[in-house]
Scaffold this motif. Sequence first.
Motif, PDB file in Angstrom:
ATOM      1  N   GLY A  29       0.790  -1.218   0.000  1.00  0.00           N
ATOM      2  CA  GLY A  29       0.000   0.000   0.000  1.00  0.00           C
ATOM      3  C   GLY A  29       0.822   1.268   0.000  1.00  0.00           C
ATOM      4  N   GLN A  30       2.111   1.170  -0.164  1.00  0.00           N
ATOM      5  CA  GLN A  30       2.976   2.346  -0.160  1.00  0.00           C
ATOM      6  C   GLN A  30       2.857   3.096  -1.480  1.00  0.00           C
ATOM      7  N   CYS A  31       2.827   4.427  -1.413  1.00  0.00           N
ATOM      8  CA  CYS A  31       2.848   5.265  -2.619  1.00  0.00           C
ATOM      9  C   CYS A  31       4.301   5.448  -3.040  1.00  0.00           C
ATOM     10  N   ILE A  32       4.676   4.898  -4.168  1.00  0.00           N
ATOM     11  CA  ILE A  32       6.069   4.903  -4.611  1.00  0.00           C
ATOM     12  C   ILE A  32       6.462   6.252  -5.189  1.00  0.00           C
ATOM     13  N   ARG A  33       5.608   6.810  -6.032  1.00  0.00           N
ATOM     14  CA  ARG A  33       5.952   8.063  -6.696  1.00  0.00           C
ATOM     15  C   ARG A  33       4.682   8.757  -7.168  1.00  0.00           C
ATOM     16  N   THR A  34       4.773  10.074  -7.307  1.00  0.00           N
ATOM     17  CA  THR A  34       3.654  10.886  -7.786  1.00  0.00           C
ATOM     18  C   THR A  34       4.076  11.621  -9.052  1.00  0.00           C
ATOM     19  N   PHE A  35       3.156  11.667 -10.024  1.00  0.00           N
ATOM     20  CA  PHE A  35       3.416  12.324 -11.299  1.00  0.00           C
ATOM     21  C   PHE A  35       2.318  13.360 -11.542  1.00  0.00           C
ATOM     22  N   SER A  36       2.710  14.504 -12.080  1.00  0.00           N
ATOM     23  CA  SER A  36       1.738  15.547 -12.366  1.00  0.00           C
ATOM     24  C   SER A  36       2.310  16.514 -13.390  1.00  0.00           C
ATOM     25  N   THR A  37       1.425  17.003 -14.256  1.00  0.00           N
ATOM     26  CA  THR A  37       1.783  18.068 -15.193  1.00  0.00           C
ATOM     27  C   THR A  37       0.983  19.337 -14.934  1.00  0.00           C
ATOM     28  N   GLY A  38       0.173  19.331 -13.888  1.00  0.00           N
ATOM     29  CA  GLY A  38      -0.674  20.478 -13.600  1.00  0.00           C
ATOM     30  C   GLY A  38      -2.012  20.425 -14.290  1.00  0.00           C
ATOM     31  N   ARG A  39      -2.273  19.352 -15.067  1.00  0.00           N
ATOM     32  CA  ARG A  39      -3.538  19.194 -15.775  1.00  0.00           C
ATOM     33  C   ARG A  39      -4.273  17.970 -15.258  1.00  0.00           C
ATOM     34  N   LEU A  40      -5.530  17.820 -15.686  1.00  0.00           N
ATOM     35  CA  LEU A  40      -6.341  16.690 -15.229  1.00  0.00           C
ATOM     36  C   LEU A  40      -5.994  15.443 -16.036  1.00  0.00           C
ATOM     37  N   PRO A  41      -5.578  14.349 -15.378  1.00  0.00           N
ATOM     38  CA  PRO A  41      -5.354  13.089 -16.098  1.00  0.00           C
ATOM     39  C   PRO A  41      -6.668  12.330 -16.263  1.00  0.00           C
ATOM     40  N   TYR A  42      -6.991  11.975 -17.510  1.00  0.00           N
ATOM     41  CA  TYR A  42      -8.242  11.282 -17.783  1.00  0.00           C
ATOM     42  C   TYR A  42      -8.063   9.770 -17.919  1.00  0.00           C
ATOM     43  N   CYS A  43      -6.883   9.320 -18.322  1.00  0.00           N
ATOM     44  CA  CYS A  43      -6.655   7.886 -18.509  1.00  0.00           C
ATOM     45  C   CYS A  43      -5.172   7.592 -18.346  1.00  0.00           C
ATOM     46  N   VAL A  44      -4.858   6.404 -17.844  1.00  0.00           N
ATOM     47  CA  VAL A  44      -3.476   5.941 -17.685  1.00  0.00           C
ATOM     48  C   VAL A  44      -3.392   4.490 -18.125  1.00  0.00           C
ATOM     49  N   THR A  45      -2.237   4.118 -18.652  1.00  0.00           N
ATOM     50  CA  THR A  45      -2.008   2.732 -19.032  1.00  0.00           C
ATOM     51  C   THR A  45      -0.515   2.463 -19.097  1.00  0.00           C
ATOM     52  N   PHE A  46      -0.111   1.263 -18.666  1.00  0.00           N
ATOM     53  CA  PHE A  46       1.281   0.834 -18.761  1.00  0.00           C
ATOM     54  C   PHE A  46       1.574   0.334 -20.172  1.00  0.00           C
ATOM     55  N   ASN A  47       2.839   0.423 -20.576  1.00  0.00           N
ATOM     56  CA  ASN A  47       3.281  -0.231 -21.803  1.00  0.00           C
ATOM     57  C   ASN A  47       3.335  -1.740 -21.538  1.00  0.00           C
ATOM     58  N   PRO A  48       2.574  -2.559 -22.275  1.00  0.00           N
ATOM     59  CA  PRO A  48       2.515  -3.997 -21.967  1.00  0.00           C
ATOM     60  C   PRO A  48       3.805  -4.759 -22.210  1.00  0.00           C
ATOM     61  N   ASP A  49       4.759  -4.210 -22.974  1.00  0.00           N
ATOM     62  CA  ASP A  49       6.014  -4.922 -23.207  1.00  0.00           C
ATOM     63  C   ASP A  49       6.754  -5.115 -21.885  1.00  0.00           C
ATOM     64  N   GLN A  50       7.301  -6.316 -21.693  1.00  0.00           N
ATOM     65  CA  GLN A  50       7.950  -6.613 -20.426  1.00  0.00           C
ATOM     66  C   GLN A  50       9.177  -5.746 -20.202  1.00  0.00           C
ATOM     67  N   ASP A  51       9.923  -5.458 -21.258  1.00  0.00           N
ATOM     68  CA  ASP A  51      11.120  -4.633 -21.099  1.00  0.00           C
ATOM     69  C   ASP A  51      10.800  -3.141 -21.019  1.00  0.00           C
ATOM     70  N   LYS A  52       9.541  -2.769 -21.294  1.00  0.00           N
ATOM     71  CA  LYS A  52       9.144  -1.359 -21.201  1.00  0.00           C
ATOM     72  C   LYS A  52       8.030  -1.175 -20.186  1.00  0.00           C
ATOM     73  N   ASN A  53       7.876  -2.109 -19.260  1.00  0.00           N
ATOM     74  CA  ASN A  53       6.767  -2.032 -18.320  1.00  0.00           C
ATOM     75  C   ASN A  53       6.945  -0.942 -17.273  1.00  0.00           C
ATOM     76  N   ASN A  54       8.110  -0.318 -17.258  1.00  0.00           N
ATOM     77  CA  ASN A  54       8.310   0.826 -16.366  1.00  0.00           C
ATOM     78  C   ASN A  54       7.840   2.132 -17.001  1.00  0.00           C
ATOM     79  N   ILE A  55       7.337   2.074 -18.224  1.00  0.00           N
ATOM     80  CA  ILE A  55       6.847   3.253 -18.933  1.00  0.00           C
ATOM     81  C   ILE A  55       5.324   3.229 -18.931  1.00  0.00           C
ATOM     82  N   PHE A  56       4.724   4.355 -18.654  1.00  0.00           N
ATOM     83  CA  PHE A  56       3.265   4.452 -18.769  1.00  0.00           C
ATOM     84  C   PHE A  56       2.898   5.747 -19.470  1.00  0.00           C
TER      85      PHE A  56
END
Length: 576
Positions: free
Chosen positions: A361-388
């Motif tokens: 349940g730990q919050c690892i990191r927070t991301f923001s651009t100052g705008r409203l995020p409407y949708c998020v998704t991870f890159n399904p590739d295993q070697d790029k799964n750290n990218i969303f």
Amino acid sequence: MDLVNNYGSSDEEDNVQTSNVNTVSSVVKINAAPETGFDDHSSGNLYTAPTATELIVNVPYDDMNRPTLGPENPFTDRRLATQNVINGHVETQAISEMDFRTQHRTFETYGYARDPSLSTATNLAGQTGQGLMGTGYVGNLAVAAELGGASILDRVNRDLRPNKDAKQKREKKGKLEEVDGPNAYKGPWAGYEDDNVGVPTGLDQEQIEEVQAMQAPPKAAFSVKNVAQETNTESTIFHGASERDYLGRTYMAVPQDIDTNLFGEPGSQECFVPKKLLHTWEGHEKGVSSIKFFPKSAHLLLSGGMDNQIKIWDVYHDKSLLRSYHGHTKAVRDIAFNNDGTKFLSASYDRNVKLWDTETGQCIRTFSTGRLPYCVTFNPDQDKNNIFLAGYSDKKIVQFDTNTGEITQEYDQHLGAVNTITFVDDNRRFITTSDDKTMRAWEYDIPVVIKYIAEPDMYAIPAVTLSPNKKWLACQSLDNQILIYGARDKFRLNRKKRFAGHLIAGYACKPGFSPDGRFISSGDSNGNVWFWDWKTCKILKKLKAHNKVVTCTEWNPHESSKLATCSWDGLIKYWD
């Protein structure tokens, strides 16, 4: 043909007496060929006008197939097609191999060479005739005039050769009895003048900094930055009896004491339309905007609600609430698991995207651009799964790296808020939909649209689901129908597939596919869940599930007819 005016029979031949009288006969000549108008063809050539449409002579086949006489027209379309190229105008020149190599070596040595394309015989002094320039020179004409236009094979006066090395003077050996000073003994180690032996050389500090700045790779200049601030206000509550069982396993471990094979391949068994309610999860104080099954095993269910909370539920055993995640200050709009389910993203109306650890349940990191995020998704590739990727209200899709927290790419082509992001075509591309009533296809990590889909009769598409076979996209259109687009290279609309009958009235009701792809489901604005047959597009069942809008329908990948639904009434229901 000869016509003779003396006629006789064979019987009279014996009675004819031989005499010296000559027989008078008249001959008529008949010529079947018409007059040609040419009396003499001894030259063997045929002269006709270029615009003539008929010939008045019998032309031999060899003459008819002779090439056209006269010079070649340099302005014909066929010739210009081979001469006019992208880089300029090309003309063919003939030059011998030896002459080419000679002029090439001359140019490398002296800096000039003879130009074979020039037909003038003008020398460097502007005089015509047997000048030193011959057919003209290119390059350093001053050196060519100095050397008389000589090539590398000609003998040239040594004093006239360019860039001749001046002989350097040797320094004095010095006095043998002196060790230090200007007259110190150097002996055979004496160098040459102006060779700067012993003088420190190199760049000063300013020059070093300039070189390092030039060699440093340029940083991507994105118009948005990660402006998230760590607040450390995130918290989590575990609602179970104990976080670990007698074997030390947490709720992340896949249960193996049930009849269902949770390690099986999704869609391996035939599916059926649900008929009855199995369980109702209650815990959210307001509506539930999104639900997601745990990847692969689906033994857990994650939900994001409008009460600013994220909860994870047990699907098997006692179906209890396991953990709550607190940290957002406004409603949660979208959630997304990574490939192994150890982490998940949550996008909220507080303008933040948070990365959570599913187990602790730990919050690892927070991301923001100052705008409203409407949708998020991870890159399904295993070697790029750290990218969303996250779609924002300012018409941009922003690509983040969860390891560093930095923005690695920015896609800015839409004219409205971005509603969905779906990876297709073996995760090499992704499809986005927006409030600008268009669909756009992108190559991953290349901010250029490769396919633009927009029709005058198109409506905005607030929800998209990828089919189990990765070939189709079910797009919920705001004109109360589900449209099917191809998820391969063409991305075309399948006009034979159209699912209608429900009313969504401006809500984002995400459709769902059964694991075997036979059925498609969707909620509506009246709390109903609709089921269609994929092949015939006919309505199979209308199920009254909730009292308010049904925002999401998720099929269990390992059960034949299990379906989870969530609604604005704050309930999550499980159907069979």
